[in-house]
Design an enzyme around this catalytic site. Sequence first.
Site, mmCIF file in Angstrom:
data_model
loop_
_atom_site.group_PDB
_atom_site.id
_atom_site.type_symbol
_atom_site.label_atom_id
_atom_site.label_comp_id
_atom_site.label_asym_id
_atom_site.label_seq_id
_atom_site.Cartn_x
_atom_site.Cartn_y
_atom_site.Cartn_z
ATOM 1 N N SER A 168 4.397 -2.428 3.333
ATOM 2 C CA SER A 168 4.372 -2.694 2.706
ATOM 3 C C SER A 168 5.049 -2.325 1.147
ATOM 4 C CB SER A 168 2.924 -2.308 2.438
ATOM 5 O OG SER A 168 2.820 -1.274 1.939
ATOM 6 N N LYS A 202 1.827 2.762 -2.970
ATOM 7 C CA LYS A 202 1.949 1.677 -3.579
ATOM 8 C C LYS A 202 2.752 2.065 -5.114
ATOM 9 C CE LYS A 202 -0.293 -1.346 -0.096
ATOM 10 N NZ LYS A 202 0.038 -1.314 0.354
#
Length: 225
Positions: free
Chosen positions: A44, A113
């Site tokens: 990710s 993230k």
Amino acid sequence: MDNTKRQPRKQGWRFVLLAVALAVAISGLVRSLWIDVYFIPSESMEPLLGPGDRILVSRTDFSVNPVHRGDVVVFDGRGTFAPLNSGKGPLADTAQAVGHWLGITGSDTTYVKRVIGIPGDHVECCGADGKLTVNGQGLEEPYLYPGDRPSDQNFNVVVPQGRLWLMGDHRSRSADSRGLLGAPGGGMVPIERVIGRPIQIVWPLDRFAEVPRPAPAGTTTTNGQ
């Protein structure tokens, strides 16, 4: 039986065990207060961080420098990105916790993230040019995975006080704030859940490199105000 030979041997083992216990205690203190090690389990955050990377995370960076847009953060996702209980059972949870502590496995509740929106930001996908907009301004994202669009999912959110809007760099392979709009907290993570900032890739050796912090972009925050 000659006890004079066994006594030094016992003392030697005691010294080794004491040294190991002391090393573990010091390591635990350092990792809980200053620097920790995390394993990257997914794609990710490519190309910056790849599956199998081990990273050093500074726990003190955001106590000195405020969180700002563009920062990559490690955070506890319980109650937002992750369920409050993994449901795997105590033995499985313990085994995973040990592997996570050793930096050899990922965690069901810890995520990495990028900060796209800070408290008060209006974040939207997408503008006429296909870019994300933050407070009406198109967002330049040189860190995106090659070939990915900023988002295939439309959204229009205002980040509440004390929270962050977070997205992965490999947008087509990232489960992030976009997919949690209907969940508790609307996919936005409390700032106090931020654990720290990745500062160094330490493994594998061919990827050994510093994780740079981008230049500040606009308003910053440390406490959601």
